[in-house]
Design an enzyme around this catalytic site. Structure first.
Site, PDB file in Angstrom:
ATOM      1  N   SER A 152      -3.565   2.864   2.257  1.00 51.54           N
ATOM      2  CA  SER A 152      -2.613   2.738   1.147  1.00 51.54           C
ATOM      3  C   SER A 152      -3.238   2.914  -0.223  1.00 51.54           C
ATOM      4  CB  SER A 152      -1.897   1.389   1.219  1.00 51.54           C
ATOM      5  OG  SER A 152      -1.036   1.355   2.341  1.00 51.54           O
ATOM      6  N   HIS A 189      11.639  -3.089   3.376  1.00 48.70           N
ATOM      7  CA  HIS A 189      11.625  -3.678   2.043  1.00 48.70           C
ATOM      8  C   HIS A 189      12.959  -3.531   1.311  1.00 48.70           C
ATOM      9  CE1 HIS A 189       7.255  -3.024   2.734  1.00 48.70           C
ATOM     10  NE2 HIS A 189       7.121  -4.111   1.996  1.00 48.70           N
ATOM     11  N   CYS A 233       4.984  -0.285   0.018  1.00 48.50           N
ATOM     12  CA  CYS A 233       6.008   0.181   0.954  1.00 48.50           C
ATOM     13  C   CYS A 233       5.693   1.599   1.444  1.00 48.50           C
ATOM     14  CB  CYS A 233       7.378   0.150   0.272  1.00 48.50           C
ATOM     15  SG  CYS A 233       8.687   0.873   1.291  1.00 48.50           S
TER      16      CYS A 233
END
Length: 649
Positions: free
Chosen positions: A330, A373, A386
């Site tokens: 991420s 989310h 997310c």
């Protein structure tokens, strides 16, 4: 009286002419010889004198003192020390076995060293001295000197040898030296080097790290000594000597105290960390764990120790900070988000739905949060990391623009540092896959790349550079060498990246909330002093495929998996938030969660850099201060003992 006849007179005249001719010839020969002697003795006297001298005088090379390596504050990282050694000359020793037997009765020498010396002697001329053992004690030198008549051909000698005062703490950065090998000269980096110094037996050159990549500057130039030899080449006496020029002294940008702290903070992990000064690009610390003691290689590492390093699954010989290529997870969302914002494919306030997965061509691409989310804006996508937001954003912007942004931020680029095995990483695009695999790019490849999976690979160094560029908006370039012989090297400050400053501000603000907002994924790494506020991004990258069947029954926890199948933990940050001075990256191989494992390490390293030592406990939330006090004490103990992660049992 009888008068001479006409015939007698003729004979006499002929004899006189011949005598004159012969005399003339003789005079000519004598003249030529005289001219030649004059030419040789007067006109060419210097030339023939030199040839005569070379019949009895040899010139031999003297190795120069190797240049020293310091940290940015003048702390010695690589130096030279006097080295007492025992040498043997075969032609003077007589019976070799008897000579060694006498020596080993007098001095305790490892039998392995004796065997190595015998092998070396077999390859060398009988009048070339061969080292039996080095770094011997002065007491042993005294014994050999006192018993010289009983040890023909064996003498004690003194020279310079490399030493690394900080040992394992700087092993991957500084590297180490070793004797020139046949591979170095034929296939290695010295193959085109014709320096005669390389022909000296056991002459030491850089093998890894800065020692290797800065060999030309550190080596220096040879000195000479004129020695008188006999017809067999045996040395009779030294006539004179001229010392060579020492190698250049090199000052690195590394801060030795911070480097030692980082190495200690990574104790017990297979990990790497990099700290970059965002103003100059100076690398303040670059650590790989576990490490090794480079002094072992200089002195001659044992087979057992070397095999221990090779067989360690944490790979202590690898400089993971620059050579390790990891899926960035991420942390790559910084790239995807900037690419989408700059291309105008997403609006900052626009929301994208996350229901826990995105269906693309019948395949489910899952978010890390199974329940999803909900509606997610750009800011929330970074703060809560997310995945589904980036699946959608990446399809809009496309892989080519994502790859272009990655390279602009320093990924997929081989940074030019004097270190070994620097990986360029991979910032894939359509052309790359076509060239590499002969296949066309697929939409699933883009979706995987958007969250730092698939083909994307980056080193901790590259991720630290990426973070520094996001923090400053400039093309910060990493710099490892500060000065060479006092001459400062070019700064890595860099020029503007040309990115929209509003987009950069939005990204930095979102990274701030990752750490400082209760719903941020890195909230556990927060600090409480305004002067030390951190903005960061966590990453967790998979190293195994999770099947639909496993998802249906529940994804197996990292704790229940073998070590080498667990996720990698990643963390990047910069601080202080309002005036960035340092950018940090931490990668823990198979560490599990980025925010829970790599994040706290990154925070502690960042604070150590900001405060140039242990930060005040008030920088941590109150519920952490007791534990942090114990941790600081533990790390101080490790640093004091030099007991950082070295050779693992």
């Amino acid at each position: 009286m009888k008068r001479p006849t006409r015939s007698d007179a003729l004979i006499q005249r002929r004899f006189s002419r011949r005598a004159l001719v012969l005399g003339g010839l003789q005079a000519g020969v004598v003249g030529v010889l005289g001219w030649r002697m004059h030419s040789m003795q007067v006109d060419h006297a210097d030339e023939f004198r030199m040839l005569a001298e070379e019949n009895r005088i040899n010139i031999r090379l003297l190795p120069p003192a190797r240049g020293l390596i310091f940290d940015r504050n003048g702390v010695l990282l690589a130096g030279n020390e006097q080295n007492y050694r025992i040498v043997i000359t075969r032609e003077d020793a007589g019976d070799i076995e008897e000579a060694f037997a006498r020596l080993t009765k007098l001095v305790d020498i490892d039998p392995e060293l004796v065997e190595r010396a015998k092998e070396e002697m077999a390859r060398r001329s009988p009048f070339v001295p061969v080292t039996i053992a080095d770094r011997v004690a002065w007491e042993d030198v005294a014994k050999i000197t006192a018993n010289a008549p009983a040890l023909p051909g064996i003498t004690a000698d003194v020279g310079l040898s490399r030493v690394y005062p900080l040992g394992s703490d700087t092993a991957h950065v500084v590297g180490y030296v070793g004797p020139v090998s046949d591979y170095d000269l034929t296939e290695g980096y010295l193959a085109e080097d014709d320096d005669p110094l390389l022909q000296i037996p056991k002459f030491q050159v850089g093998k890894t790290g800065a020692e290797s990549r800065m060999e030309d500057q550190l080596r220096g130039s040879a000195g000479t000594r004129r020695i008188e030899v006999n017809a067999l080449g045996r040395v009779m006496r030294e006539l004179d000597r001229e010392d060579g020029d020492a190698g250049a002294d090199v000052q690195l940008t590394i801060d030795a105290h911070l480097q030692r702290y980082v190495q200690a903070r990574l104790e017990g992990e297979s990990a790497a960390a990099v700290v970059i000064d965002t103003e100059t690009g100076d690398i303040r610390a670059m650590a790989s764990s576990p490490s090794f003691d480079p002094n072992l290689f200089v002195r001659g590492i044992s087979v057992a120790d070397y095999n221990g390093l090779l067989n360690d699954n944490h790979v202590p010989l690898s400089g993971k900070a620059v050579s390790g290529g990891y899926p960035p997870g991420s942390t790559f969302k910084l790239v995807t988000s900037l690419a989408a914002l700059e291309a105008g494919e997403v609006e900052p306030e626009e929301t994208i739905w996350c229901g826990g997965y995105t269906n693309i061509s019948g395949i489910r691409f899952h978010c890390w949060r199974p329940g999803g989310h909900g509606n997610v804006s750009f800011h929330e996508s970074i703060k809560q990391s997310c995945d589904c937001y980036y699946y959608e954003a990446s399809q809009r912007v496309g892989i080519d623009k994502m790859a272009e942004m990655a390279r602009k931020l320093g990924l997929g680029v081989r940074h030019d540092l004097p270190l070994s095995a620097i990986t360029p990483g991979i910032a894939p695009d359509k052309a790359w896959k076509r060239e590499r695999y002969g296949e066309e790019w697929r939409i699933g490849d883009t979706v995987n790349a958007s969250i730092g999976q698939g083909y994307v690979l980056a080193s901790p160094l590259q991720l630290a550079v990426m973070t520094a560029r996001v923090a400053t908006g400039r093309s910060v370039t990493p710099r490892l060498v500060h000065t060479i012989d006092g001459v400062e090297q070019p700064s890595g400050r860099g020029e503007s990246l040309g990115l929209n400053e509003n987009n950069l501000r939005r990204l930095r603000a979102a990274m701030y909330d990752v750490v400082n907002h209760q719903r941020g994924t890195g909230y556990g790494t927060r600090t409480v002093l305004d002067e030390a506020k951190i903005a960061g991004k966590s990453g967790t990258s998979q190293v195994r495929r999770i099947t639909p069947e496993e998802r249906a029954r529940g994804v197996t926890s990292n704790d229940d998996l073998p070590w080498n199948r667990r996720d990698h933990a990643l963390w990047v940050d910069f601080a202080p938030f309002d005036n960035p001075r340092y950018a940090v990256c931490v990668v823990v191989e198979h560490g599990g969660g980025g925010s829970s494992v790599a994040g706290p390490i990154g925070r502690d390293i960042t604070l150590q850099a900001l405060y140039d030592g242990d930060p005040p406990l008030e920088a941590y939330p109150s519920n952490m201060r007791g534990r942090m006090a114990e941790q600081q004490e533990h790390i101080r103990g490790l640093a004091a003992q030099g007991a950082t992660a070295t050779i693992r049992a």
